[in-house]
Design a protein around this motif. Structure first.
Motif, PDB file in Angstrom:
ATOM      1  N   ASP A  87      -4.682   3.889  -7.234  1.00 61.81           N
ATOM      2  CA  ASP A  87      -3.602   3.217  -6.504  1.00 61.81           C
ATOM      3  C   ASP A  87      -3.825   1.719  -6.423  1.00 61.81           C
ATOM      4  OD1 ASP A  87      -2.519   5.707  -6.104  1.00 61.81           O
ATOM      5  OD2 ASP A  87      -3.388   5.970  -4.103  1.00 61.81           O
ATOM      6  N   ALA A  88      -5.090   1.285  -6.407  1.00 61.51           N
ATOM      7  CA  ALA A  88      -5.374  -0.153  -6.325  1.00 61.51           C
ATOM      8  C   ALA A  88      -4.844  -0.902  -7.543  1.00 61.51           C
ATOM      9  CB  ALA A  88      -6.873  -0.384  -6.175  1.00 61.51           C
ATOM     10  N   VAL A  89      -4.789  -0.230  -8.694  1.00 66.48           N
ATOM     11  CA  VAL A  89      -4.223  -0.869  -9.899  1.00 66.48           C
ATOM     12  C   VAL A  89      -2.787  -1.300  -9.641  1.00 66.48           C
ATOM     13  CG1 VAL A  89      -3.517  -0.454 -12.281  1.00 66.48           C
ATOM     14  CG2 VAL A  89      -5.738   0.372 -11.475  1.00 66.48           C
ATOM     15  N   TYR A  90      -1.981  -0.405  -9.082  1.00 64.18           N
ATOM     16  CA  TYR A  90      -0.579  -0.726  -8.811  1.00 64.18           C
ATOM     17  C   TYR A  90      -0.455  -1.686  -7.638  1.00 64.18           C
ATOM     18  CZ  TYR A  90       0.719   2.901 -12.099  1.00 64.18           C
ATOM     19  OH  TYR A  90       0.886   3.639 -13.250  1.00 64.18           O
ATOM     20  N   ALA A  91      -1.352  -1.586  -6.660  1.00 62.74           N
ATOM     21  CA  ALA A  91      -1.296  -2.506  -5.522  1.00 62.74           C
ATOM     22  C   ALA A  91      -1.541  -3.935  -5.968  1.00 62.74           C
ATOM     23  CB  ALA A  91      -2.318  -2.089  -4.467  1.00 62.74           C
ATOM     24  N   CYS A  92      -2.522  -4.137  -6.845  1.00 63.57           N
ATOM     25  CA  CYS A  92      -2.818  -5.495  -7.324  1.00 63.57           C
ATOM     26  C   CYS A  92      -1.639  -6.062  -8.129  1.00 63.57           C
ATOM     27  CB  CYS A  92      -4.081  -5.487  -8.174  1.00 63.57           C
ATOM     28  SG  CYS A  92      -5.593  -5.206  -7.223  1.00 63.57           S
ATOM     29  N   ARG A  93      -0.999  -5.214  -8.917  1.00 66.66           N
ATOM     30  CA  ARG A  93       0.175  -5.701  -9.655  1.00 66.66           C
ATOM     31  C   ARG A  93       1.290  -6.117  -8.705  1.00 66.66           C
ATOM     32  NH1 ARG A  93       1.664  -1.179 -13.909  1.00 66.66           N
ATOM     33  NH2 ARG A  93       3.037  -2.826 -14.672  1.00 66.66           N
TER      34      ARG A  93
ATOM     35  N   VAL B  38      -7.626  -2.856   0.141  1.00 66.96           N
ATOM     36  CA  VAL B  38      -9.014  -2.639  -0.257  1.00 66.96           C
ATOM     37  C   VAL B  38      -9.421  -1.171  -0.095  1.00 66.96           C
ATOM     38  CG1 VAL B  38     -11.399  -3.227   0.320  1.00 66.96           C
ATOM     39  CG2 VAL B  38      -9.660  -5.003   0.263  1.00 66.96           C
ATOM     40  N   THR B  39      -8.851  -0.486   0.879  1.00 69.17           N
ATOM     41  CA  THR B  39      -9.218   0.910   1.149  1.00 69.17           C
ATOM     42  C   THR B  39      -8.483   1.919   0.272  1.00 69.17           C
ATOM     43  OG1 THR B  39      -7.604   0.898   2.965  1.00 69.17           O
ATOM     44  CG2 THR B  39      -9.895   0.462   3.526  1.00 69.17           C
ATOM     45  N   LEU B  40      -7.617   1.476  -0.634  1.00 70.26           N
ATOM     46  CA  LEU B  40      -6.916   2.394  -1.531  1.00 70.26           C
ATOM     47  C   LEU B  40      -7.865   2.941  -2.588  1.00 70.26           C
ATOM     48  CD1 LEU B  40      -3.591   0.428  -2.153  1.00 70.26           C
ATOM     49  CD2 LEU B  40      -3.825   2.511  -0.814  1.00 70.26           C
TER      50      LEU B  40
ATOM     51  N   ALA C 166       0.831  -1.215   0.000  1.00 73.76           N
ATOM     52  CA  ALA C 166       0.000   0.000   0.000  1.00 73.76           C
ATOM     53  C   ALA C 166       0.862   1.261   0.000  1.00 73.76           C
ATOM     54  CB  ALA C 166      -0.925  -0.012   1.220  1.00 73.76           C
ATOM     55  N   ALA C 167       2.002   1.235   0.729  1.00 74.98           N
ATOM     56  CA  ALA C 167       2.887   2.401   0.754  1.00 74.98           C
ATOM     57  C   ALA C 167       3.480   2.665  -0.626  1.00 74.98           C
ATOM     58  CB  ALA C 167       3.996   2.182   1.778  1.00 74.98           C
ATOM     59  N   CYS C 168       3.869   1.604  -1.332  1.00 73.34           N
ATOM     60  CA  CYS C 168       4.432   1.772  -2.681  1.00 73.34           C
ATOM     61  C   CYS C 168       3.360   2.220  -3.672  1.00 73.34           C
ATOM     62  CB  CYS C 168       5.066   0.467  -3.158  1.00 73.34           C
ATOM     63  SG  CYS C 168       6.535  -0.032  -2.226  1.00 73.34           S
ATOM     64  N   ALA C 169       2.162   1.638  -3.567  1.00 72.77           N
ATOM     65  CA  ALA C 169       1.095   1.980  -4.514  1.00 72.77           C
ATOM     66  C   ALA C 169       0.585   3.400  -4.304  1.00 72.77           C
ATOM     67  CB  ALA C 169      -0.052   0.980  -4.384  1.00 72.77           C
TER      68      ALA C 169
END
Length: 471
Positions: free
Chosen positions: A89-95, A83-85, A44-47
């Motif tokens: 940002d969730a696009v990069y988190a999922c990757r 989930v709360t992003l 989450a920090a990176c995304a």
């Protein structure tokens, strides 16, 4: 969330804290002995770091599609921190979830994580690359950070990446305080995730499902043949309508972005329709790209004088714009170099302050010649000559107003040492910049004693050997 739902969550949390097993949702325990998982917080920090997005795109440019196939089934994708992003940002988190899962058994995925941490959290990457046991107190003394009202993202990434690389982190009061902050963050984010509306949760679940469907349709013999036939039919129709080849497979980042866009538009599509719609998204993107390419193609030679003057005017305008683009690019590069030099100077000054805060300990160390090639930058000429005696194969550059660095020296160097107590700002920035280009480890020392300097060089080289042996 209505009052009944809130009461149910409160009862579940109360039962878990008291140790009584009761039916209902599971709330992460806040018992001090339980250490929360760091990976979702690091992801989450990176995304959430928008400046890191382009580095993630570059690091995952040739990512294995099989990594993304594991995202939907991973519990990381359902963690409250992810989930709360926001949708962007969730696009990069999922990757990153797929890469983190694959990094447990794939060296290529671990190398991708190293590139991302190096570009986004360079201080943490340098500390872990040294291969020694990490103390959070020592790290913060050397690299002070901004006051954090919640989680210290840099420390979270540092501990997480140290775990990825197998580097131990010392159990210290700061580590214990960070664990307590993580427990509180898990509880807070769990409550926040519970308040997400059914429609938003359905869109997030649909995005995960759409991405998985695309890879099932494009996995060849190992995929879903019915979805593959549906995708092939959609591509045939698109090829006839757009006259653009649809056989080029999109990258993993494109698939995730399209999946989230489609989920925002409609989260209730069936499998075949979702795959066809994704193919339509990619077709529109290729049409836009082809149109842009055509608009910049050379204009055919004109048959009339008026067309010729318009062509010359267009070419002159294009030349002006290109010159302006080159000028702006050069200014950005110079600004980046100044920023890098300023960061290096700040790090040097902080190292001096941290080293002067406590006296140098008495060290029992027998001086001996070190055969490895090391670059030592800074220090008086007398100190440089003393070090050169014990570093016969190394290069020692003293600070005398005439210091200069030949970048070719770094091609065979194993370690770069900066003597921060006596070195110019410009020269230290140049040495650090050249070392970063070659991913060479940097050791910053404030000591003026040749014995102490040789001891730290010896320790750093031994740590490098131990780290290489582990890998």
């Amino acid at each position: 969330m209505d009052e009944k739902e809130k009461a149910r969550w409160a009862q579940a949390l109360k039962a878990q804290l008291s140790g009584v097993k009761r039916p209902g949702p599971i709330i992460p325990s806040v018992h001090p002995a339980i250490r929360p998982e760091l990976t979702p917080f690091a992801i989450a920090a990176c995304a959430a770091n928008t400046h890191l997005h382009r580095h993630i795109d570059e690091a995952l440019r040739l990512a294995d599609p099989a990594w993304d196939a594991q995202v939907a089934g991973s519990t990381l994708a359902r963690h409250p921190a992810i989930v709360t992003l926001s949708a962007e940002d969730a696009v990069y988190a999922c990757r990153l979830v797929g890469v983190c899962v694959a990094a447990q058994h794939d060296q290529r995925a671990q190398a991708c994580l190293g590139e991302i941490v190096r570009d986004g959290w360079r201080r943490a990457w340098q500390t872990v690359s040294a291969g020694e046991s990490i103390s959070l107190e020592h790290f913060r003394a050397m690299h002070p950070g901004e006051p954090q009202y919640e989680l210290d993202a840099e420390l979270v990434v540092l501990i997480w990446y140290a775990g990825v690389c197998g580097v131990p982190v010392a159990e210290t009061p700061m580590r214990e305080a960070l664990d307590q902050a993580l427990v509180k963050a898990v509880h807070r984010l769990t409550l926040t995730a519970a308040e997400i509306g059914p429609e938003s949760r359905a869109r997030y679940d649909a995005a995960l499902r759409y991405d998985r469907l695309w890879w099932r349709a494009t996995s060849g013999d190992n995929g879903d043949q019915e979805l593959a036939m549906r995708l092939s039919a959609a591509r045939d129709v698109l090829r006839q309508v757009t006259q653009v080849d649809q056989a080029i497979e999109p990258g993993t980042g494109d698939v995730w972005q399209a999946a989230f866009l489609l989920a925002e538009a409609d989260a209730r599509l069936d499998d075949g329709t979702a795959v066809s719609m994704l193919a339509g998204f990619f077709a529109l993107r290729r049409i836009s790209t082809a149109t842009s390419a055509v608009s910049y193609d050379p204009v055919p030679l004109a048959r009339t004088s008026s067309d010729g003057s318009e062509l010359r005017k267009a070419r002159a305008d294009l030349a002006v714009r290109l010159r302006e683009a080159h000028r702006l690019t050069a200014e950005v590069d110079r600004a980046r170099e100044r920023l890098t030099a300023r960061e290096a100077e700040i790090s040097r000054l902080m190292g001096i302050l941290a080293a002067r805060a406590e006296p140098e300990p008495e060290v029992q160390y027998t001086v001996h010649a070190i055969a490895e090639r090391v670059l030592v930058a800074g220090g008086h000429e007398t100190l440089s000559r003393n070090l050169q005696t014990w570093l016969p194969n190394s290069v020692c550059i003293a600070t005398n107003g005439k210091e200069d660095l030949d970048p070719a020296v770094l091609s065979t160097t194993r370690l770069v040492v900066i003597l921060t107590s006596y070195i110019s700002h410009s020269f230290s920035g140049k040495v650090i910049g050249e070392a970063h280009k070659r991913d060479l480890p940097i050791l910053m020392l404030d000591w003026r004693s040749a014995k102490h300097i040789l001891q730290e060089i010896d320790r750093a080289l031994i740590a490098q050997q131990d780290n290489s042996a582990k890998q």
